[in-house]
Design a protein around this motif. Structure first.
Motif, PDB file in Angstrom:
ATOM      1  N   LYS A 230       7.513  43.069  57.316  1.00 16.92           N
ATOM      2  CA  LYS A 230       8.789  43.265  57.995  1.00 16.92           C
ATOM      3  C   LYS A 230       8.624  43.428  59.500  1.00 16.92           C
ATOM      4  O   LYS A 230       9.574  43.213  60.268  1.00 16.92           O
ATOM      5  CB  LYS A 230       9.521  44.482  57.414  1.00 16.92           C
ATOM      6  CG  LYS A 230       8.738  45.780  57.527  1.00 16.92           C
ATOM      7  CD  LYS A 230       9.426  46.947  56.838  1.00 16.92           C
ATOM      8  CE  LYS A 230      10.673  47.384  57.555  1.00 16.92           C
ATOM      9  NZ  LYS A 230      11.198  48.674  57.044  1.00 16.92           N
ATOM     10  N   HIS A 231       7.435  43.791  59.945  1.00 15.39           N
ATOM     11  CA  HIS A 231       7.193  44.007  61.372  1.00 15.39           C
ATOM     12  C   HIS A 231       6.993  42.710  62.145  1.00 15.39           C
ATOM     13  O   HIS A 231       6.861  42.730  63.369  1.00 15.39           O
ATOM     14  CB  HIS A 231       5.961  44.904  61.564  1.00 15.39           C
ATOM     15  CG  HIS A 231       4.686  44.332  61.003  1.00 15.39           C
ATOM     16  ND1 HIS A 231       4.404  44.326  59.656  1.00 15.39           N
ATOM     17  CD2 HIS A 231       3.632  43.734  61.603  1.00 15.39           C
ATOM     18  CE1 HIS A 231       3.225  43.764  59.447  1.00 15.39           C
ATOM     19  NE2 HIS A 231       2.737  43.383  60.611  1.00 15.39           N
ATOM     20  N   PHE A 232       6.969  41.559  61.440  1.00 13.89           N
ATOM     21  CA  PHE A 232       6.745  40.282  62.119  1.00 13.89           C
ATOM     22  C   PHE A 232       7.710  40.071  63.283  1.00 13.89           C
ATOM     23  O   PHE A 232       7.306  39.703  64.387  1.00 13.89           O
ATOM     24  CB  PHE A 232       6.877  39.116  61.133  1.00 13.89           C
ATOM     25  CG  PHE A 232       6.905  37.761  61.800  1.00 13.89           C
ATOM     26  CD1 PHE A 232       5.734  37.125  62.160  1.00 13.89           C
ATOM     27  CD2 PHE A 232       8.120  37.131  62.096  1.00 13.89           C
ATOM     28  CE1 PHE A 232       5.756  35.896  62.796  1.00 13.89           C
ATOM     29  CE2 PHE A 232       8.154  35.905  62.728  1.00 13.89           C
ATOM     30  CZ  PHE A 232       6.967  35.288  63.084  1.00 13.89           C
ATOM     31  N   GLY A 233       8.997  40.279  63.036  1.00  7.04           N
ATOM     32  CA  GLY A 233      10.000  40.015  64.060  1.00  7.04           C
ATOM     33  C   GLY A 233       9.761  40.805  65.333  1.00  7.04           C
ATOM     34  O   GLY A 233       9.882  40.272  66.443  1.00  7.04           O
ATOM     35  N   ARG A 234       9.397  42.076  65.169  1.00  7.23           N
ATOM     36  CA  ARG A 234       9.178  42.938  66.339  1.00  7.23           C
ATOM     37  C   ARG A 234       7.971  42.497  67.146  1.00  7.23           C
ATOM     38  O   ARG A 234       8.025  42.392  68.377  1.00  7.23           O
ATOM     39  CB  ARG A 234       9.019  44.389  65.867  1.00  7.23           C
ATOM     40  CG  ARG A 234       8.650  45.375  66.964  1.00  7.23           C
ATOM     41  CD  ARG A 234       8.973  46.800  66.542  1.00  7.23           C
ATOM     42  NE  ARG A 234       8.300  47.179  65.316  1.00  7.23           N
ATOM     43  CZ  ARG A 234       7.124  47.818  65.274  1.00  7.23           C
ATOM     44  NH1 ARG A 234       6.496  48.113  66.397  1.00  7.23           N
ATOM     45  NH2 ARG A 234       6.585  48.173  64.114  1.00  7.23           N
ATOM     46  N   PHE A 235       6.862  42.225  66.469  1.00 10.99           N
ATOM     47  CA  PHE A 235       5.644  41.855  67.176  1.00 10.99           C
ATOM     48  C   PHE A 235       5.732  40.457  67.773  1.00 10.99           C
ATOM     49  O   PHE A 235       5.235  40.209  68.876  1.00 10.99           O
ATOM     50  CB  PHE A 235       4.437  41.970  66.241  1.00 10.99           C
ATOM     51  CG  PHE A 235       3.906  43.372  66.136  1.00 10.99           C
ATOM     52  CD1 PHE A 235       2.815  43.777  66.877  1.00 10.99           C
ATOM     53  CD2 PHE A 235       4.508  44.301  65.300  1.00 10.99           C
ATOM     54  CE1 PHE A 235       2.331  45.074  66.799  1.00 10.99           C
ATOM     55  CE2 PHE A 235       4.039  45.599  65.203  1.00 10.99           C
ATOM     56  CZ  PHE A 235       2.942  45.984  65.959  1.00 10.99           C
ATOM     57  N   MET A 236       6.378  39.521  67.060  1.00 15.36           N
ATOM     58  CA  MET A 236       6.522  38.177  67.600  1.00 15.36           C
ATOM     59  C   MET A 236       7.454  38.174  68.802  1.00 15.36           C
ATOM     60  O   MET A 236       7.207  37.476  69.797  1.00 15.36           O
ATOM     61  CB  MET A 236       7.028  37.217  66.520  1.00 15.36           C
ATOM     62  CG  MET A 236       7.185  35.771  66.995  1.00 15.36           C
ATOM     63  SD  MET A 236       5.690  35.032  67.706  1.00 15.36           S
ATOM     64  CE  MET A 236       4.636  34.935  66.240  1.00 15.36           C
ATOM     65  N   ALA A 237       8.524  38.965  68.736  1.00 17.87           N
ATOM     66  CA  ALA A 237       9.424  39.075  69.885  1.00 17.87           C
ATOM     67  C   ALA A 237       8.680  39.639  71.087  1.00 17.87           C
ATOM     68  O   ALA A 237       8.866  39.173  72.224  1.00 17.87           O
ATOM     69  CB  ALA A 237      10.624  39.955  69.533  1.00 17.87           C
ATOM     70  N   GLY A 238       7.823  40.619  70.845  1.00 15.50           N
ATOM     71  CA  GLY A 238       7.029  41.192  71.934  1.00 15.50           C
ATOM     72  C   GLY A 238       6.088  40.171  72.552  1.00 15.50           C
ATOM     73  O   GLY A 238       5.901  40.130  73.773  1.00 15.50           O
ATOM     74  N   MET A 239       5.494  39.323  71.704  1.00 12.53           N
ATOM     75  CA  MET A 239       4.597  38.286  72.209  1.00 12.53           C
ATOM     76  C   MET A 239       5.353  37.289  73.079  1.00 12.53           C
ATOM     77  O   MET A 239       4.881  36.876  74.149  1.00 12.53           O
ATOM     78  CB  MET A 239       3.914  37.567  71.052  1.00 12.53           C
ATOM     79  CG  MET A 239       2.839  36.579  71.495  1.00 12.53           C
ATOM     80  SD  MET A 239       1.994  35.780  70.105  1.00 12.53           S
ATOM     81  CE  MET A 239       3.177  34.472  69.725  1.00 12.53           C
ATOM     82  N   LEU A 240       6.552  36.892  72.645  1.00 14.55           N
ATOM     83  CA  LEU A 240       7.353  35.946  73.407  1.00 14.55           C
ATOM     84  C   LEU A 240       7.800  36.543  74.741  1.00 14.55           C
ATOM     85  O   LEU A 240       7.787  35.863  75.781  1.00 14.55           O
ATOM     86  CB  LEU A 240       8.576  35.509  72.602  1.00 14.55           C
ATOM     87  CG  LEU A 240       8.310  34.668  71.344  1.00 14.55           C
ATOM     88  CD1 LEU A 240       9.616  34.414  70.597  1.00 14.55           C
ATOM     89  CD2 LEU A 240       7.642  33.345  71.702  1.00 14.55           C
ATOM     90  N   ASN A 250      16.473  37.162  76.665  1.00 13.06           N
ATOM     91  CA  ASN A 250      16.999  36.173  75.719  1.00 13.06           C
ATOM     92  C   ASN A 250      16.108  36.011  74.488  1.00 13.06           C
ATOM     93  O   ASN A 250      16.186  35.002  73.786  1.00 13.06           O
ATOM     94  CB  ASN A 250      17.185  34.825  76.415  1.00 13.06           C
ATOM     95  CG  ASN A 250      18.385  34.816  77.342  1.00 13.06           C
ATOM     96  OD1 ASN A 250      19.431  35.355  77.003  1.00 13.06           O
ATOM     97  ND2 ASN A 250      18.225  34.234  78.516  1.00 13.06           N
ATOM     98  N   VAL A 251      15.261  36.994  74.252  1.00 10.26           N
ATOM     99  CA  VAL A 251      14.449  37.043  73.031  1.00 10.26           C
ATOM    100  C   VAL A 251      14.859  38.288  72.264  1.00 10.26           C
ATOM    101  O   VAL A 251      14.740  39.404  72.757  1.00 10.26           O
ATOM    102  CB  VAL A 251      12.944  37.087  73.343  1.00 10.26           C
ATOM    103  CG1 VAL A 251      12.142  37.232  72.049  1.00 10.26           C
ATOM    104  CG2 VAL A 251      12.501  35.840  74.105  1.00 10.26           C
ATOM    105  N   ILE A 252      15.371  38.112  71.052  1.00 12.45           N
ATOM    106  CA  ILE A 252      15.803  39.247  70.244  1.00 12.45           C
ATOM    107  C   ILE A 252      15.151  39.166  68.869  1.00 12.45           C
ATOM    108  O   ILE A 252      14.704  38.107  68.446  1.00 12.45           O
ATOM    109  CB  ILE A 252      17.333  39.294  70.089  1.00 12.45           C
ATOM    110  CG1 ILE A 252      17.833  38.083  69.295  1.00 12.45           C
ATOM    111  CG2 ILE A 252      18.015  39.383  71.442  1.00 12.45           C
ATOM    112  CD1 ILE A 252      19.296  38.165  68.921  1.00 12.45           C
ATOM    113  N   GLU A 253      15.071  40.297  68.214  1.00  9.16           N
ATOM    114  CA  GLU A 253      14.542  40.323  66.848  1.00  9.16           C
ATOM    115  C   GLU A 253      15.682  40.555  65.873  1.00  9.16           C
ATOM    116  O   GLU A 253      16.626  41.313  66.161  1.00  9.16           O
ATOM    117  CB  GLU A 253      13.477  41.405  66.692  1.00  9.16           C
ATOM    118  CG  GLU A 253      13.953  42.804  67.020  1.00  9.16           C
ATOM    119  CD  GLU A 253      12.826  43.814  66.987  1.00  9.16           C
ATOM    120  OE1 GLU A 253      12.506  44.295  65.878  1.00  9.16           O
ATOM    121  OE2 GLU A 253      12.288  44.137  68.061  1.00  9.16           O
TER     122      GLU A 253
END
Length: 263
Positions: A230-240, A250-253
């Protein structure tokens, strides 16, 4: 964010040529070469699409692919077809990064270890079944804890109820070394056993696997497939946001809870 910029970032982080043969990482739907607003999500579901529309997103970056097999027909009478039609009608492209992100340094398994506060994290060599190497991780707690104590801490770290965890083993046993594979990784149980861990964590634990683990003295904790990823969205948004700081706003999770199970 341009398509080529996203592709370069992904290739430098989790190269697509490292995906499994059965996987379908990469572009799922590509409608244009540049995107204004991006949402990260574990996977596509109708309510995730609704959220993306509400947030005016034109790209969703997911962990799980929109589809794994080649599509011979887009049928608006089944849920996959409906989602494809809905995405296209709303001008939303989809890019997925699945098994490459499972394996890569800093990917979903390493970020899980970070969430759980595990130290001295290493990749355990060896594949299993249909999987190549690079999935299983091992790490250590700062101080030994009972499985009971660990479940309580995991509950807080993963923002889950203790009742959402299944386990097999002795809740009073003291654990220090832990192996884990996010998602459905219980086929790495034998490798975790050889690694000499006190606890193995993964999702989608099956009955006979739990019995085999119990017979061999291996403690298993199953927070569910969703719980471990479930943490994928948070960490991927942080990477972007780090890669494209000028576009960070303009990057949201996704905030949609897509766990199909109720507790």
């Amino acid at each position: 964010m341009k398509d080529i910029e996203l592709e370069i970032l992904i290739q430098n982080t989790a190269p697509l040529d490292t995906q499994e043969e059965w996987d379908n990482s990469g572009w799922q739907i590509k409608l244009k070469p540049e995107f204004f607003r991006v949402m990260t999500a574990l996977e596509i579901r109708s309510d995730v699409i609704e959220e993306a529309v509400k947030e005016r997103c034109d790209l969703i970056l997911t962990h799980h692919p929109l589809f794994f097999d080649k599509i011979g027909l887009v049928d608006n009478n089944n849920f996959i077809g409906k989602n494809i039609v809905s995405l296209i009608n709303h001008g939303i492209s989809v890019f997925s990064i699945h098994t490459p992100y499972d394996k890569c340094s800093g990917g979903i398994n390493d970020s899980f270890g970070e969430i759980m506060g595990l130290k001295h994290v290493n990749t355990v060599g060896g594949g299993s079944g249909d999987y190549s190497e690079g999935y299983l991780r091992s790490g250590h707690l700062d101080f030994p804890e009972s499985l009971d104590q660990f479940i309580e801490r995991a509950s807080g770290a993963l923002d889950m109820l203790p009742s959402q965890f299944r386990y097999s083993g002795d809740r009073k046993v003291m654990i220090s070394k832990i192996c884990w594979c996010c998602g459905a990784g219980t086929e790495f149980m034998d490798l975790a056993l050889k690694e000499g861990c006190d606890l193995f964590i993964s999702g989608d634990l099956k009955y006979h696997q739990a019995q085999a683990a119990r017979e061999q003295g291996l403690n298993i904790l199953d927070p569910g497939h969703y719980g471990t990823e479930k943490h994928f969205g948070r960490f991927m948004a942080g990477m972007l946001r780090s890669a494209f700081p000028e576009e960070a706003d303009n990057v949201i999770e996704s905030k949609t809870n897509i766990d199909p199970f109720a507790f």
